[in-house]
Motif scaffolding. Structure first.
Motif, PDB file in Angstrom:
ATOM      1  N   THR A 384      26.481  50.109  -0.686  1.00 52.15           N
ATOM      2  CA  THR A 384      27.857  50.974  -0.788  1.00 52.15           C
ATOM      3  C   THR A 384      28.625  50.555   0.638  1.00 52.15           C
ATOM      4  N   ASP A 385      30.022  50.673   0.348  1.00 55.43           N
ATOM      5  CA  ASP A 385      30.892  50.414   1.596  1.00 55.43           C
ATOM      6  C   ASP A 385      31.946  51.497   1.871  1.00 55.43           C
ATOM      7  N   GLU A 386      31.136  52.912   1.818  1.00 54.95           N
ATOM      8  CA  GLU A 386      31.867  54.075   2.057  1.00 54.95           C
ATOM      9  C   GLU A 386      32.031  54.373   3.698  1.00 54.95           C
ATOM     10  N   ILE A 387      32.983  55.053   3.956  1.00 54.36           N
ATOM     11  CA  ILE A 387      33.052  55.321   5.508  1.00 54.36           C
ATOM     12  C   ILE A 387      31.924  55.995   6.001  1.00 54.36           C
ATOM     13  N   GLU A 388      31.436  56.851   5.081  1.00 51.11           N
ATOM     14  CA  GLU A 388      30.352  57.740   5.646  1.00 51.11           C
ATOM     15  C   GLU A 388      29.248  56.924   5.749  1.00 51.11           C
ATOM     16  N   LEU A 390      28.903  54.399   7.811  1.00 47.60           N
ATOM     17  CA  LEU A 390      28.935  54.178   9.187  1.00 47.60           C
ATOM     18  C   LEU A 390      28.390  55.182   9.909  1.00 47.60           C
ATOM     19  N   ASN A 391      27.946  56.375   9.313  1.00 46.83           N
ATOM     20  CA  ASN A 391      27.669  57.455  10.342  1.00 46.83           C
ATOM     21  C   ASN A 391      26.389  57.050  11.392  1.00 46.83           C
ATOM     22  N   GLY A 392      26.785  57.247  12.425  1.00 49.47           N
ATOM     23  CA  GLY A 392      25.693  57.056  13.348  1.00 49.47           C
ATOM     24  C   GLY A 392      25.496  55.621  13.817  1.00 49.47           C
ATOM     25  N   LEU A 393      26.408  55.027  13.508  1.00 46.80           N
ATOM     26  CA  LEU A 393      26.247  53.564  14.195  1.00 46.80           C
ATOM     27  C   LEU A 393      26.309  53.145  15.609  1.00 46.80           C
ATOM     28  N   PHE A 394      26.858  54.217  16.303  1.00 44.91           N
ATOM     29  CA  PHE A 394      26.979  53.990  17.868  1.00 44.91           C
ATOM     30  C   PHE A 394      25.609  54.400  18.253  1.00 44.91           C
ATOM     31  N   ALA A 395      24.829  55.346  17.855  1.00 47.17           N
ATOM     32  CA  ALA A 395      23.489  55.189  18.337  1.00 47.17           C
ATOM     33  C   ALA A 395      22.752  54.136  17.828  1.00 47.17           C
ATOM     34  N   GLN A 396      22.840  53.497  17.074  1.00 49.13           N
ATOM     35  CA  GLN A 396      22.041  52.321  16.532  1.00 49.13           C
ATOM     36  C   GLN A 396      22.628  51.135  17.233  1.00 49.13           C
ATOM     37  N   TYR A 397      23.651  50.941  17.231  1.00 48.66           N
ATOM     38  CA  TYR A 397      24.284  49.549  17.632  1.00 48.66           C
ATOM     39  C   TYR A 397      25.477  49.871  18.403  1.00 48.66           C
ATOM     40  N   PRO A 398      25.014  50.324  19.630  1.00 47.70           N
ATOM     41  CA  PRO A 398      26.424  50.893  20.556  1.00 47.70           C
ATOM     42  C   PRO A 398      27.341  49.571  20.942  1.00 47.70           C
ATOM     43  N   PHE A 399      26.795  48.486  21.248  1.00 46.20           N
ATOM     44  CA  PHE A 399      27.842  47.652  21.429  1.00 46.20           C
ATOM     45  C   PHE A 399      28.984  47.196  20.336  1.00 46.20           C
ATOM     46  N   LEU A 400      28.038  46.862  19.173  1.00 44.81           N
ATOM     47  CA  LEU A 400      28.852  46.549  17.973  1.00 44.81           C
ATOM     48  C   LEU A 400      29.937  47.788  17.542  1.00 44.81           C
ATOM     49  N   ALA A 401      29.502  48.930  17.856  1.00 45.70           N
ATOM     50  CA  ALA A 401      30.383  50.119  17.523  1.00 45.70           C
ATOM     51  C   ALA A 401      31.680  50.173  18.195  1.00 45.70           C
ATOM     52  N   VAL A 402      31.345  49.795  19.754  1.00 43.28           N
ATOM     53  CA  VAL A 402      32.412  49.715  20.625  1.00 43.28           C
ATOM     54  C   VAL A 402      33.500  48.686  20.000  1.00 43.28           C
ATOM     55  N   CYS A 403      32.838  47.643  19.862  1.00 42.23           N
ATOM     56  CA  CYS A 403      33.891  46.550  19.317  1.00 42.23           C
ATOM     57  C   CYS A 403      34.713  47.054  17.990  1.00 42.23           C
ATOM     58  N   THR A 404      33.906  47.724  17.222  1.00 42.60           N
ATOM     59  CA  THR A 404      34.785  48.150  15.889  1.00 42.60           C
ATOM     60  C   THR A 404      35.789  49.221  16.461  1.00 42.60           C
ATOM     61  N   PRO A 471      25.704  62.212  12.773  1.00 40.41           N
ATOM     62  CA  PRO A 471      24.309  61.819  12.916  1.00 40.41           C
ATOM     63  C   PRO A 471      24.126  60.541  11.764  1.00 40.41           C
ATOM     64  N   SER A 472      23.181  59.595  11.908  1.00 39.24           N
ATOM     65  CA  SER A 472      22.987  58.821  10.932  1.00 39.24           C
ATOM     66  C   SER A 472      22.488  59.472   9.707  1.00 39.24           C
ATOM     67  N   THR A 473      22.848  58.846   8.596  1.00 37.06           N
ATOM     68  CA  THR A 473      22.325  59.311   7.342  1.00 37.06           C
ATOM     69  C   THR A 473      21.735  58.082   6.518  1.00 37.06           C
ATOM     70  N   GLY A 474      20.930  58.376   5.466  1.00 40.11           N
ATOM     71  CA  GLY A 474      20.324  57.213   4.752  1.00 40.11           C
ATOM     72  C   GLY A 474      19.599  56.378   5.578  1.00 40.11           C
TER      73      GLY A 474
END
Lengths: 546, 108, 215
Positions: A384-388, A390-404, A471-474
């Motif tokens: 799926t590509d819901e905005i939800e 993306l939850n918790g992306l920063f915790a997993q991939y901080p650098f890519l989250a900052v780029c986004t 927080p990260s879901t799924g």
């Protein structure tokens, strides 16, 4: 004559390479790779396609390397009997479109969404041919054909994720709206052909101008109908309200790389073509006695721009799907850019007025490629590509989250990233160009644009909130592929570099804007138009009529 | 013998164009919409050919600029119909309906 | 004589177009469309563009109408049903919009008064003569009207070289794309039972598919 023609083919090498590489990829798919699982075919053909795109990118600069023309790039000429324009703006934007194409190709290999990889990459190449030639077209026949080549191929690749209903459904809507609008566009074009008697843009500009006994479109209902219908056609291509209905469906339905291609390449090429047609050919009909409310297309454009940015932003507020939200955001961005087109129309004697639009287009395309790369990543792992998601992306991939984060900030237009300069240059251009009587309309539009930028912050921030605060879901996202990484990090880098130091890019876009395709003859006091007054078709009045 | 005035052709073309537009507005079946679009494209072609025949080409113009434009329009129409029928078949196989209105799972 | 002939063709053309748009049965609509294409070809003959009339008959009637027929047959919408019926309310609002547009267009055409250096459309009542005796006819134009196939062929390879090549790419793209879209992925079956099974799988897949957004 024939040796001259051969010489002109040098400028045409990128298109030839792209078109042939499309055929090559299809042949490879059906001949050598027959029977392999589609996943491996996709990977191999993706690599082959990248090679082709790199070759095409190199070949863009062949005329420079053979050092025709000066150091500042090829001189502006019409080639192939006036069908195609050749100059720095075409060369640079061809290169830019091919770079975007490379990102799209790389993102396409993210997941296995089709069995027809050969056809998919072939059609991608042919859309690129259409886009490049749409920017270069100097004549309405070529322009219409390339526009159709681009859109018809895009209808097809929008439907390529055959496992999903939404893909074919989005494509069908795109097709129905698209072909209706091109029929309207064509009827407008036929009226314009009757009024001007020629299909070459510069000749139309030269023919229309001396015909003005009343300024603008006053007392010229046939002309007004033709402009309106042509604007419907282009309005559809750049997804301006009220011709935008296809965009959210097509963007959401298409596979993410194709959505990225719709949002960047297609919009970029159509926007440049729109500016070119309006300024170069229909400049004489821009407005009546200089007042924006007088009959002329600038007034129509003002209404469309205001509607487009407002509707796009408000509709985006309600979206939960990332791709659909980006679709509405791209509608809103089309509205901002139309303000820039109006500024070019009223800019007296200044050819570089189109610079801010080109700057905006580059920055917008770069940010969107990164954003759709994130959508591709989401869909690969979560389906799926819901905005939800993306939850918790920063915790997993901080650098890519900052780029986004940087990409989203650029789309909002926060100072420090390139999107801010895009809006700043374009709006200040709109406020400084033209005469005093225009100022009030532009003040209104720019005010509306700024208000809309604030509104847009809300939905972009929803993406950031999901990434940083939730927080990260799924299931967690698996590490991104190299292509996604490059697209996200690369576009973020571009956005931050030109955000902190925009001068090189603005100098370049101002230089490119100094081209005759952004030059309205009305405002230009140069040498007399080359085309004589009796150029074009001349309806012959019968002796009885006189 | 009187020749036909140019405006007659133009009005005939406008009438066909408007009928095609009416079809696009009122028909819901995708194939019917496709047919209406073909009518609109033909109307534009009549316009183009009428303008071409009732005027004299300028010195720099191609003597067949109108027919050329019309030929390319016919080409585009053929390509569009082929792609359109392909898309409609694809949707029909998934939904068993060629009704544009029923494709409403994407909305908002 | 010419004018009467034009009147007959134009009336029939408008009726055929209306028939296409309003026929409930899609096959009837397609047949009306064939008649319309043919009448447009007749108009091309009236405009002395016989070459184009031939192209019109070959491409539109020979190819486009046939593809449309295939489409109609394959979607099994042969008999009119609810989805092909025009609703009354839609027809009235659509008809009003169309009539308004027609009024504006006709007014615009009749109002075109011509500007500096150009005659208005309403003043053009005769076409320029193409036999060389006429003062304004150029040799080129005469040739273009009398031998259009030749001139079109020459222009396609000179002045219209680029559009010609783009049209080639466009047709290739449409061909490749239409096949890729219409081909059934995986092994095809003609067995109705197999088909029903597949359809059921599709429905099951559609239920697990991500729920699509609605605002």
């Amino acid at each position: 004559m024939s040796s001259e023609l051969l010489f002109e083919f040098v400028y045409f090498i990128p298109e030839i390479v792209l078109a042939f590489w499309g055929l090559l990829v299809i042949l490879l798919d059906v001949a050598l790779l027959r029977g392999r699982p589609s996943e491996t075919r996709g990977k191999i053909l993706g690599m082959v396609s990248l090679v082709g795109a790199i070759l095409a990118l190199v070949s863009v600069f062949v005329p420079d390397m053979l050092s025709f023309g000066s150091a500042t790039g090829a001189p502006e000429t019409s080639i192939f009997f006036g069908a195609i324009f050749q100059g720095p703006v075409v060369e640079r934007f061809s290169a830019f479109i091919i770079i975007l194409l490379m990102f799209v190709i790389a993102l396409s290999t993210t997941w296995n969404f089709t069995e027809h990889w050969g056809e998919y990459f072939g059609l991608l190449f042919w859309t690129a041919v259409g886009m490049i030639m749409l920017i270069a077209a100097e004549e309405l026949v070529t322009l219409f054909l390339t526009l159709e080549l681009m859109t018809i191929s895009l209808y097809i690749i929008t439907a390529f994720e055959k496992d999903l209903n939404r893909s074919s459904e989005g494509a069908l809507k795109y097709f129905v709206y698209g072909s209706v609008s091109s029929a309207l566009f064509l009827f407008g074009l036929s009226l314009l052909y009757g009024l001007a008697g020629t299909t070459r843009l510069s000749a139309i500009g030269a023919v229309l101008e001396p015909q003005q006994s009343v300024a603008g479109l006053g007392r010229n209902i046939a002309g007004a109908m033709s402009v309106l219908l042509i604007l419907v056609g282009f309005g559809f291509k750049i997804s301006a309200v009220p011709f935008h209905q296809w965009a959210p469906d097509a963007y959401e339905g298409a596979p993410a790389p194709v959505s990225a291609w719709l949002a960047t390449g297609s919009k970029l090429a159509s926007m440049i073509a729109l500016t070119k047609v309006l300024i170069q050919a229909l400049g004489a009909w821009a407005s009546g006695d200089g007042n924006l409310a007088s009959p002329g297309w600038v007034g129509i454009l003002a209404v469309i721009a205001a509607l487009t940015m407002t509707y796009g932003n408000f509709a985006a507020l309600a979206q939960k799907n990332l791709k659909r939200m980006l679709a509405y955001s791209s509608i809103a961005h089309a509205g901002y850019m139309l303000v820039g087109v109006m500024a070019v129309a009223v800019a007296a004697g200044s050819r570089v007025a189109a610079g801010p639009i080109l700057f905006y287009l580059v920055v917008y395309s770069v940010a969107n490629i990164g954003a759709f790369a994130v959508a591709a990543w989401l869909f690969r792992d979560k389906k799926t590509d819901e905005i939800e998601d993306l939850n918790g992306l920063f915790a997993q991939y901080p650098f890519l989250a900052v780029c986004t984060l940087l990409l989203m900030l650029s789309l909002i237009g926060i100072p420090g990233v390139a999107g801010f300069w895009g809006k700043f240059f374009m709006f200040s251009e709109a406020l400084t160009q033209g005469e005093d009587k225009h100022r009030l309309t532009f003040l209104w539009l720019v005010g509306l644009g700024l208000m809309n930028s604030v509104i847009s912050a809300f939905y972009y921030v929803r993406v950031l909130r999901a990434m940083f605060l939730r927080p990260s879901t799924g299931a967690p996202l698996k590490p991104p592929t190299f292509a996604i990484r490059v697209a996200v990090i690369g576009s973020a880098l571009v956005v931050i570099i030109f955000g902190l130091y925009p001068t090189p890019l603005t100098d370049e876009t101002d230089r490119l804007a100094d081209s005759r395709i952004f030059d309205s003859r009305l405002k230009h006091t140069g040498p007399a138009p080359k085309v004589a007054l009796n150029g074009g078709l001349q309806p012959v009045a019968s002796p009885v009529g006189k | 013998m009187h020749d036909i005035p140019l405006t007659w052709f133009l009005i005939f073309a406008s009438a066909c164009f408007v009928i095609g537009l009416l079809g696009v507005l009122v028909r819901r079946n995708a194939i019917a919409v496709l047919m209406a679009i073909e009518i609109m494209l033909n109307a534009a072609n009549i316009n183009i050919i009428a303008f071409w025949r009732y005027s004299v080409p300028g010195p720099e113009e191609s003597p067949v600029s109108g027919p050329m434009l019309a030929i390319f329009v016919i080409t585009i129409a053929a390509a569009e119909v082929a792609v359109g029928i392909g898309l409609i078949l694809l949707c029909y196989r998934r939904r068993a309906s060629a009704d544009v209105d029923q494709y409403d799972s994407l909305s908002g | 004589m010419n004018q009467i002939l034009f009147g007959v063709i134009a009336t029939l053309g408008v009726l055929a177009a209306l028939g296409t748009v309003l026929a409930r049965n899609l096959v009837h609509a397609a047949l009306f469309l064939v008649a319309f294409f043919f009448l447009v070809a007749c108009q091309f003959v009236m405009l002395e563009a016989e070459f184009l009339a031939a192209v019109q008959v070959l491409v539109y009637i020979g190819a486009v109408a046939i593809i449309l027929m295939f489409g109609i047959m394959l979607t099994r919408n042969i008999q009119g049903d609810d989805t092909t019926t025009v609703s009354k309310a839609g027809f009235i609002s659509g008809g009003l919009a169309a009539a308004g547009l027609l009024a504006v267009l006709v007014f615009g055409i009749l109002d075109d008064e011509g500007r500096t250096g150009r005659a208005g459309w309403r003043d053009v009542t005769t076409r320029p003569a193409v036999y060389p005796v006429a003062a304004r006819a150029s040799a080129e134009q005469t040739k273009a009207v009398n031998n259009m196939g030749f001139v079109v062929g020459r222009e396609l390879l000179t002045r219209y070289l680029i559009p010609f090549e783009v049209a080639g790419v466009l047709l290739t793209a449409a061909l490749v794309g239409a096949i890729a879209l219409a081909v059934q992925d995986g092994p095809s079956t003609d067995d109705p039972a197999e088909r029903a099974k597949k359809a059921a799988e599709h429905t099951a897949a559609a239920e697990t598919e991500p729920q699509l957004t609605s605002a």
